[in-house]
Design an enzyme around this catalytic site. Sequence first.
Site, mmCIF file in Angstrom:
data_model
loop_
_atom_site.group_PDB
_atom_site.id
_atom_site.type_symbol
_atom_site.label_atom_id
_atom_site.label_comp_id
_atom_site.label_asym_id
_atom_site.label_seq_id
_atom_site.Cartn_x
_atom_site.Cartn_y
_atom_site.Cartn_z
ATOM 1 N N GLY A 10 27.677 55.696 101.966
ATOM 2 C CA GLY A 10 27.081 55.455 103.287
ATOM 3 C C GLY A 10 25.624 55.059 103.136
ATOM 4 O O GLY A 10 24.792 55.876 102.742
ATOM 5 N N VAL A 14 20.662 57.393 107.442
ATOM 6 C CA VAL A 14 20.415 58.612 106.671
ATOM 7 C C VAL A 14 20.534 58.340 105.169
ATOM 8 O O VAL A 14 19.612 58.627 104.400
ATOM 9 C CB VAL A 14 21.372 59.744 107.110
ATOM 10 C CG1 VAL A 14 21.312 60.903 106.138
ATOM 11 C CG2 VAL A 14 20.985 60.215 108.492
ATOM 12 N N ASP A 35 28.388 51.349 99.986
ATOM 13 C CA ASP A 35 28.869 51.181 101.360
ATOM 14 C C ASP A 35 29.951 50.113 101.358
ATOM 15 O O ASP A 35 29.961 49.214 100.518
ATOM 16 C CB ASP A 35 27.701 50.736 102.260
ATOM 17 C CG ASP A 35 27.895 51.137 103.721
ATOM 18 O OD1 ASP A 35 27.096 51.935 104.231
ATOM 19 O OD2 ASP A 35 28.845 50.637 104.362
ATOM 20 N N LEU A 164 15.989 64.604 109.307
ATOM 21 C CA LEU A 164 14.990 63.553 109.573
ATOM 22 C C LEU A 164 15.187 62.990 110.973
ATOM 23 O O LEU A 164 16.304 62.960 111.501
ATOM 24 C CB LEU A 164 15.096 62.432 108.536
ATOM 25 C CG LEU A 164 16.312 61.506 108.514
ATOM 26 C CD1 LEU A 164 16.253 60.419 109.568
ATOM 27 C CD2 LEU A 164 16.439 60.874 107.159
ATOM 28 N N GLY A 272 15.184 59.969 129.614
ATOM 29 C CA GLY A 272 16.390 60.585 129.037
ATOM 30 C C GLY A 272 16.416 60.374 127.535
ATOM 31 O O GLY A 272 15.963 59.348 127.049
ATOM 32 N N GLY A 274 17.930 59.500 123.901
ATOM 33 C CA GLY A 274 18.968 58.640 123.354
ATOM 34 C C GLY A 274 19.115 58.953 121.883
ATOM 35 O O GLY A 274 18.754 60.042 121.428
ATOM 36 N N CYS A 277 22.387 60.940 117.647
ATOM 37 C CA CYS A 277 22.705 62.332 117.287
ATOM 38 C C CYS A 277 22.845 63.310 118.450
ATOM 39 O O CYS A 277 23.827 64.037 118.517
ATOM 40 C CB CYS A 277 21.649 62.859 116.316
ATOM 41 S SG CYS A 277 21.702 62.021 114.731
ATOM 42 N N ARG A 347 21.208 53.019 119.436
ATOM 43 C CA ARG A 347 22.393 53.803 119.792
ATOM 44 C C ARG A 347 22.075 54.799 120.913
ATOM 45 O O ARG A 347 21.116 55.547 120.821
ATOM 46 C CB ARG A 347 22.943 54.515 118.538
ATOM 47 C CG ARG A 347 23.557 53.525 117.555
ATOM 48 C CD ARG A 347 24.064 54.206 116.293
ATOM 49 N NE ARG A 347 22.999 54.612 115.405
ATOM 50 C CZ ARG A 347 23.192 55.188 114.221
ATOM 51 N NH1 ARG A 347 24.417 55.435 113.809
ATOM 52 N NH2 ARG A 347 22.166 55.516 113.464
HETATM 53 P P1 NAD Z 1 25.233 54.830 109.966
HETATM 54 O O1 NAD Z 1 26.327 54.365 110.838
HETATM 55 O O2 NAD Z 1 23.885 54.190 110.045
HETATM 56 O O3 NAD Z 1 25.693 54.728 108.428
HETATM 57 C C1 NAD Z 1 26.928 55.148 107.955
HETATM 58 C C2 NAD Z 1 27.403 54.141 106.901
HETATM 59 O O4 NAD Z 1 28.567 54.660 106.270
HETATM 60 C C3 NAD Z 1 27.798 52.775 107.462
HETATM 61 O O5 NAD Z 1 27.005 51.762 106.866
HETATM 62 C C4 NAD Z 1 29.294 52.639 107.100
HETATM 63 O O6 NAD Z 1 29.656 51.321 106.748
HETATM 64 C C5 NAD Z 1 29.398 53.559 105.913
HETATM 65 N N1 NAD Z 1 30.758 54.028 105.673
HETATM 66 C C6 NAD Z 1 31.640 54.601 106.531
HETATM 67 N N2 NAD Z 1 32.775 54.935 105.909
HETATM 68 C C7 NAD Z 1 32.637 54.572 104.615
HETATM 69 C C8 NAD Z 1 33.475 54.673 103.488
HETATM 70 N N3 NAD Z 1 34.679 55.246 103.564
HETATM 71 N N4 NAD Z 1 33.020 54.199 102.312
HETATM 72 C C9 NAD Z 1 31.793 53.638 102.227
HETATM 73 N N5 NAD Z 1 30.942 53.527 103.271
HETATM 74 C C10 NAD Z 1 31.367 53.989 104.448
HETATM 75 O O7 NAD Z 1 25.112 56.402 110.224
HETATM 76 P P2 NAD Z 1 23.816 57.334 110.042
HETATM 77 O O8 NAD Z 1 22.939 57.227 111.238
HETATM 78 O O9 NAD Z 1 23.234 57.120 108.699
HETATM 79 O O10 NAD Z 1 24.491 58.760 110.119
HETATM 80 C C11 NAD Z 1 25.274 59.273 109.075
HETATM 81 C C12 NAD Z 1 25.499 60.744 109.302
HETATM 82 O O11 NAD Z 1 24.245 61.437 109.282
HETATM 83 C C13 NAD Z 1 26.157 61.095 110.637
HETATM 84 O O12 NAD Z 1 27.006 62.178 110.450
HETATM 85 C C14 NAD Z 1 24.970 61.504 111.490
HETATM 86 O O13 NAD Z 1 25.340 62.403 112.499
HETATM 87 C C15 NAD Z 1 24.068 62.173 110.492
HETATM 88 N N6 NAD Z 1 22.643 62.168 110.841
HETATM 89 C C16 NAD Z 1 22.058 61.048 111.356
HETATM 90 C C17 NAD Z 1 20.697 61.047 111.635
HETATM 91 C C18 NAD Z 1 20.005 59.849 112.215
HETATM 92 O O14 NAD Z 1 18.858 59.959 112.585
HETATM 93 N N7 NAD Z 1 20.645 58.695 112.290
HETATM 94 C C19 NAD Z 1 19.926 62.179 111.357
HETATM 95 C C20 NAD Z 1 20.545 63.288 110.808
HETATM 96 C C21 NAD Z 1 21.904 63.269 110.543
HETATM 97 C C1 UDX Z 2 17.033 63.847 116.152
HETATM 98 C C2 UDX Z 2 16.411 65.116 115.558
HETATM 99 O O1 UDX Z 2 15.044 65.195 115.972
HETATM 100 C C3 UDX Z 2 16.505 65.093 114.040
HETATM 101 O O2 UDX Z 2 16.007 66.317 113.508
HETATM 102 C C4 UDX Z 2 17.955 64.921 113.650
HETATM 103 O O3 UDX Z 2 18.066 64.856 112.249
HETATM 104 C C5 UDX Z 2 18.534 63.659 114.268
HETATM 105 O O4 UDX Z 2 18.378 63.718 115.698
HETATM 106 P P1 UDX Z 2 16.250 61.334 116.429
HETATM 107 O O5 UDX Z 2 17.397 61.235 117.370
HETATM 108 O O6 UDX Z 2 16.103 60.325 115.360
HETATM 109 O O7 UDX Z 2 16.258 62.747 115.704
HETATM 110 O O8 UDX Z 2 14.881 61.294 117.278
HETATM 111 P P2 UDX Z 2 14.105 62.377 118.168
HETATM 112 O O9 UDX Z 2 12.671 62.247 117.868
HETATM 113 O O10 UDX Z 2 14.670 63.716 118.090
HETATM 114 O O11 UDX Z 2 14.316 61.805 119.645
HETATM 115 C C6 UDX Z 2 15.583 61.822 120.274
HETATM 116 C C7 UDX Z 2 15.434 61.325 121.703
HETATM 117 O O12 UDX Z 2 14.754 62.273 122.507
HETATM 118 C C8 UDX Z 2 14.642 60.018 121.825
HETATM 119 O O13 UDX Z 2 15.245 59.178 122.771
HETATM 120 C C9 UDX Z 2 13.292 60.489 122.294
HETATM 121 O O14 UDX Z 2 12.594 59.506 122.988
HETATM 122 C C10 UDX Z 2 13.686 61.659 123.196
HETATM 123 N N1 UDX Z 2 12.614 62.644 123.365
HETATM 124 C C11 UDX Z 2 12.157 63.365 122.309
HETATM 125 C C12 UDX Z 2 12.085 62.850 124.647
HETATM 126 O O15 UDX Z 2 12.494 62.215 125.613
HETATM 127 N N2 UDX Z 2 11.093 63.781 124.791
HETATM 128 C C13 UDX Z 2 10.602 64.511 123.758
HETATM 129 O O16 UDX Z 2 9.709 65.330 123.980
HETATM 130 C C14 UDX Z 2 11.156 64.278 122.469
#
Ligand code: NAD
Ligand code: UDX
Length: 463
Positions: A10, A14, A35, A164, A272, A274, A277, A347
Amino acid sequence: MKVTNICCIGAGYVGGPTMAVIAQKNPHIKVTVVDVNEARIAAWNHDDLEQLPIYEPGLDAVVAEARNRNLFFSTDVDGAIDAADMVFISVNTPTKTYGKGKGMAADLKYIELCARQIARVSKTDKIIVEKSTLPVRTAQAIKSILHNTGNGVKFQILSNPEFLAEGTAVQDLMAPDRVLIGGEQTEEGFKAIQALVDVYSTWVPDENILTTNLWSSELSKLTANAFLAQRVSSINALSELCEVTGANVGEVANAIGKDSRIGPKFLKASVGFGGSCFQKDILNLVYISKSYGLNEVADYWEQVIIMNDYQKHRFATKIIQTLYNTISGKKIAFLGWAFKKDTNDTRESAAIYVADQLIDEQATIAVYDPKVTAQQMESDLNYLGTRAEEENERFLMAINDPYEACKDAHAIAVLTEWDEFKTYDWQKIYDNMLKPAFVFDGRGILDHKKLETIGFQVYVIGK
Ligand code: NAD
Ligand code: UDX
């Protein structure tokens, strides 16, 4: 056991940044991020660092240092799994869109596919690390798949959720509040935990590395996101009460945030929350609670989502009502489409839902966002499935100049808190708009007094 070869499945928001930092801090470990998405891998390998698939401040420098030294991006998933002694699973776990748990539960099909692929490919013992956010007890399912392969390979499963936030990913990875590692409470489990602790301890102080059992670690991730989102919904709920009583939500947030028991962070009223997560993880928490028959627990957390949906709807309704209840044929400029500043991620961005409601009323939306492409905006709106794609194309325009986006508009809505919006020539913007000229600041970032002096009619959430 010393880890020398890491594979991460992936290469998303992340996997990419996390592995880049692990590789930068551990030059002795070979890190391969794989990936199935070829375009994404090609972008990670692009010579021009501006073309990386993810925009995060500071990420280009980390990738530049480690890439092709000990950090590699590849589509050879089997090869990387085979060579690794530690495999991170960092694939997406979106909300299910079908079947049992549709709209609530996490879709674990990509996780299961990874587990089956690891089981099929592995010839040597490996530590498997859950980096994706997962429902509590998922490690049990992964273990059951891995342990029934019959090839004698031994696996240890760890949970190492990622905390993060987008837009500050590199900063968060460089100096995390904590790193959480959950594992089996057995001799083999402790050894695996220690192997991962050693990876992080090259730059994270020991006191910031927490170790727990598997279930505590898995559940802590959902809980952390639920608590953070709950703060945003709480302050957003109060923002409406502020509007009708003459209180100012910024002042209220500041006053309560000084209480050390409450703290100042995550109290910014907004259009709101977004992001990929918060909603997904709370829905998952609600689903898990319900599946154990804990209906009151489920209802409690569901209210965070209900409040957030209401806040987006309320903002759009405010625009419609203020523009004399008719916005058909009117141009409304959006400043921002990303779900927060400093990211190109859209997203679950509030902008999508606000645009959808305004387009229902046949307004034309002209969007400027410094990092989001026109194609992405169209696809976000189309994904909702509210109307035909041709209609969305007719009503939504992406404009790559903010002054052009605001020209001849009846109103401007601020949907993302990009810093550059504060530095615009607002007199020039005003001069080129239709009058009365309205600003709806959904992020509370502009100088409202100044805007009013220029002649704008200003609405700010919570004021
Ligand atoms: P993402 O959609 O950006 O990336 C996931 C990647 O995995 C994609 O590129 C997809 O093609 C790949 N993938 C899926 N199935 C696969 C497979 N079988 N083999 C190889 N590649 C494959 O997702 P993301 O935002 O990086 O989130 C990943 C995870 O981390 C989720 O569970 C999410 O909840 C968690 N997470 C995300 C955040 C964030 O800020 N985005 C923060 C903390 C935790
Ligand atoms: C969140 C968590 O913070 C992070 O620890 C986890 O790993 C992934 O989900 P992220 O969604 O990337 O991170 O951003 P974050 O800074 O938490 O903001 C989420 C949403 O809340 C955004 O739309 C932001 O604008 C909104 N927000 C945040 C508010 O409207 N008010 C605030 O005071 C803080």
